[in-house]
Design a protein around this motif. Structure first.
Motif, PDB file in Angstrom:
ATOM      1  N   UNK A   1      11.454 -39.274 -39.580  1.00 24.61           N
ATOM      2  CA  UNK A   1      11.113 -37.939 -40.031  1.00 24.61           C
ATOM      3  C   UNK A   1      12.034 -37.008 -39.966  1.00 24.61           C
ATOM      4  N   UNK A   2      12.928 -36.796 -39.010  1.00 26.11           N
ATOM      5  CA  UNK A   2      13.977 -35.899 -38.704  1.00 26.11           C
ATOM      6  C   UNK A   2      14.972 -35.927 -39.827  1.00 26.11           C
ATOM      7  N   UNK A   3      15.402 -37.351 -40.151  1.00 25.52           N
ATOM      8  CA  UNK A   3      16.412 -37.584 -41.170  1.00 25.52           C
ATOM      9  C   UNK A   3      15.786 -36.829 -42.597  1.00 25.52           C
ATOM     10  N   UNK A   4      14.433 -37.185 -43.002  1.00 30.03           N
ATOM     11  CA  UNK A   4      14.046 -36.729 -44.093  1.00 30.03           C
ATOM     12  C   UNK A   4      14.018 -34.855 -44.184  1.00 30.03           C
ATOM     13  N   UNK A   5      13.575 -34.477 -43.115  1.00 31.56           N
ATOM     14  CA  UNK A   5      13.628 -33.220 -43.097  1.00 31.56           C
ATOM     15  C   UNK A   5      14.945 -32.554 -43.228  1.00 31.56           C
ATOM     16  N   UNK A   6      15.954 -33.320 -42.721  1.00 25.08           N
ATOM     17  CA  UNK A   6      17.464 -32.700 -42.647  1.00 25.08           C
ATOM     18  C   UNK A   6      17.723 -32.756 -44.229  1.00 25.08           C
TER      19      UNK A   6
ATOM     20  N   UNK B   1      18.495 -41.644 -50.075  1.00 21.74           N
ATOM     21  CA  UNK B   1      18.300 -41.945 -51.635  1.00 21.74           C
ATOM     22  C   UNK B   1      16.974 -41.237 -51.878  1.00 21.74           C
ATOM     23  N   UNK B   2      15.820 -41.798 -51.191  1.00 25.30           N
ATOM     24  CA  UNK B   2      14.463 -41.307 -51.594  1.00 25.30           C
ATOM     25  C   UNK B   2      14.254 -39.908 -51.355  1.00 25.30           C
ATOM     26  N   UNK B   3      14.832 -39.362 -50.374  1.00 28.41           N
ATOM     27  CA  UNK B   3      14.346 -37.829 -50.302  1.00 28.41           C
ATOM     28  C   UNK B   3      15.316 -36.913 -51.333  1.00 28.41           C
ATOM     29  N   UNK B   4      16.444 -37.293 -51.558  1.00 31.66           N
ATOM     30  CA  UNK B   4      17.191 -36.794 -52.616  1.00 31.66           C
ATOM     31  C   UNK B   4      16.726 -36.956 -53.960  1.00 31.66           C
ATOM     32  N   UNK B   5      16.237 -38.309 -54.290  1.00 30.94           N
ATOM     33  CA  UNK B   5      15.401 -38.229 -55.571  1.00 30.94           C
ATOM     34  C   UNK B   5      16.407 -38.038 -56.787  1.00 30.94           C
ATOM     35  N   UNK B   6      17.541 -38.018 -56.581  1.00 37.70           N
ATOM     36  CA  UNK B   6      18.396 -37.877 -57.924  1.00 37.70           C
ATOM     37  C   UNK B   6      18.946 -36.534 -57.952  1.00 37.70           C
ATOM     38  N   UNK B   7      18.414 -35.573 -56.978  1.00 38.92           N
ATOM     39  CA  UNK B   7      19.102 -34.175 -57.144  1.00 38.92           C
ATOM     40  C   UNK B   7      20.579 -34.010 -56.865  1.00 38.92           C
ATOM     41  N   UNK B   8      21.154 -34.611 -55.937  1.00 40.34           N
ATOM     42  CA  UNK B   8      22.628 -34.458 -55.571  1.00 40.34           C
ATOM     43  C   UNK B   8      22.962 -36.286 -55.490  1.00 40.34           C
ATOM     44  N   UNK B   9      24.294 -36.170 -55.698  1.00 42.62           N
ATOM     45  CA  UNK B   9      25.136 -37.462 -55.308  1.00 42.62           C
ATOM     46  C   UNK B   9      24.926 -37.762 -53.813  1.00 42.62           C
ATOM     47  N   UNK B  10      24.738 -39.162 -53.697  1.00 38.07           N
ATOM     48  CA  UNK B  10      24.449 -39.766 -52.282  1.00 38.07           C
ATOM     49  C   UNK B  10      25.671 -40.664 -52.155  1.00 38.07           C
ATOM     50  N   UNK B  11      26.735 -40.317 -51.269  1.00 41.26           N
ATOM     51  CA  UNK B  11      27.959 -41.057 -51.108  1.00 41.26           C
ATOM     52  C   UNK B  11      27.876 -41.638 -49.712  1.00 41.26           C
ATOM     53  N   UNK B  12      27.493 -42.818 -49.844  1.00 40.31           N
ATOM     54  CA  UNK B  12      27.167 -43.721 -48.855  1.00 40.31           C
ATOM     55  C   UNK B  12      28.371 -44.330 -47.998  1.00 40.31           C
ATOM     56  N   UNK B  13      28.474 -44.061 -46.627  1.00 34.97           N
ATOM     57  CA  UNK B  13      29.522 -44.668 -45.823  1.00 34.97           C
ATOM     58  C   UNK B  13      29.400 -46.000 -45.849  1.00 34.97           C
ATOM     59  N   UNK B  14      30.485 -46.907 -46.222  1.00 33.29           N
ATOM     60  CA  UNK B  14      30.373 -48.281 -46.190  1.00 33.29           C
ATOM     61  C   UNK B  14      31.789 -48.897 -45.928  1.00 33.29           C
ATOM     62  N   UNK B  15      32.587 -48.324 -44.963  1.00 25.52           N
ATOM     63  CA  UNK B  15      33.623 -48.588 -44.617  1.00 25.52           C
ATOM     64  C   UNK B  15      33.602 -49.780 -43.539  1.00 25.52           C
TER      65      UNK B  15
END
Length: 296
Positions: A25-30, A67-81
């Motif tokens: 929930x805190x992540x979604x709110x952030x 990704x779910x919370x953004x819902x296409x509004x901005x790019x999601x650049x996921x750390x994959x290193x």
């Protein structure tokens, strides 16, 4: 053709509950707050997100929630290193499957590969996964610098769309900005260098302090993008004490302390990181009070 990445992106902290579990929930709110404040892009599971202490399932879940919370509004650049190319490829494919729009790949830490090996590492990832890649150069954490010539060699390949440059070497950053192709963005990896990097022609910043003051960092990037140096300087004066406070100990220790003071999440980190030292807390709280982020 991938749209050029521009503006401010937040390197998101990962909220944990007081007992150390992922605080969904805190992540979604952030995420929602960041977008409401005008954030241009979000970067989950980087070094600020304590990705190295997440389980594989947690890593995917953090990106999935973002990704779910953004819902296409901005790019999601996921750390994959990873410093294991095979693991980096496997994680990249998983992140693509759950909706990340871009991947953030750091130079491999600890192995200390030579420059030609860095090229081979990044190209192997690009060959295996068709998401656009943001290269992350942070020698202070990895013990290896991605040299300008190496970055530019990769930048010639359209699968690499940006570099998060956290070397602090302005001559190196300037060379990349001057010689890079048009599809390739240069983003500061240091909050304090946002203005000078953009003054040289860079496109923005991937920021730690925008976790705490997203609107200020967005406004700074917007002012520089429209070449309003007077406004940008005024914003830089406002944000400079916050930048100092955010790095008084290793990131994200101070950022999480400040977000906890703001009531946005628990001040919980995973070992080997620990909460902010008591000796710093009064000064950090004063910075937040002066910004109006918490009551004085």
């Amino acid at each position: 053709m991938t749209t050029l990445l521009r503006g401010c992106g937040t390197a998101l902290v990962t909220p944990f509950t007081p007992d150390g579990a992922l605080d969904e929930p805190a992540l979604r709110a952030l995420v929602d707050w960041q977008i409401a404040q005008g954030m241009h892009m979000l970067i989950p599971c980087g070094s600020t997100g304590e990705a190295v202490t997440l389980t594989p399932a947690e890593h995917l879940r953090v990106v999935e929630i973002t990704v779910e919370q953004v819902n296409g509004r901005v790019p999601v650049i996921a750390g994959a290193g990873s410093n294991d190319t095979r693991k980096a490829i496997a994680l990249s494919r998983d992140l693509r499957s759950i909706g990340a729009t871009h991947l953030l790949h750091v130079t491999p830490m600890y192995n200390k590969p030579p420059q030609r090996a860095l090229v081979a590492h990044f190209r192997a990832i690009a060959d295996a996964c068709d998401l656009p890649i943001v290269i992350y150069n942070v020698p202070g954490r990895t013990a290896i610098n991605l040299e300008a010539r190496t970055c530019l060699e990769l930048a010639a390949d359209p699968r690499f769309v940006a570099v998060k440059e956290a070397s602090g070497n302005m001559a190196q950053i300037g060379t990349i900005i001057r010689d890079r192709p048009g599809h390739f963005a240069v983003l500061s990896g240091d909050d304090g260098l946002t203005l000078p990097v953009m003054a040289l022609g860079g496109e923005g910043v991937i920021s730690v302090v925008s976790n705490i003051a997203p609107a200020l960092m967005v406004q700074l990037c917007d002012a520089m993008a429209r070449e309003d140096l007077q406004a940008a300087r005024a914003l830089e004066v406002q944000v400079a004490p916050l930048i100092d406070a955010a790095f008084v100990e290793s990131n994200p220790i101070p950022a999480k302390a400040m977000l906890a003071m703001m009531g946005r999440l628990s001040d919980t980190l995973r070992l080997p990181l620990v909460p902010l030292a008591e000796t710093h807390r009064t000064a950090v709280r004063t910075v937040l009070e002066r910004l109006g982020a918490i009551p004085s």
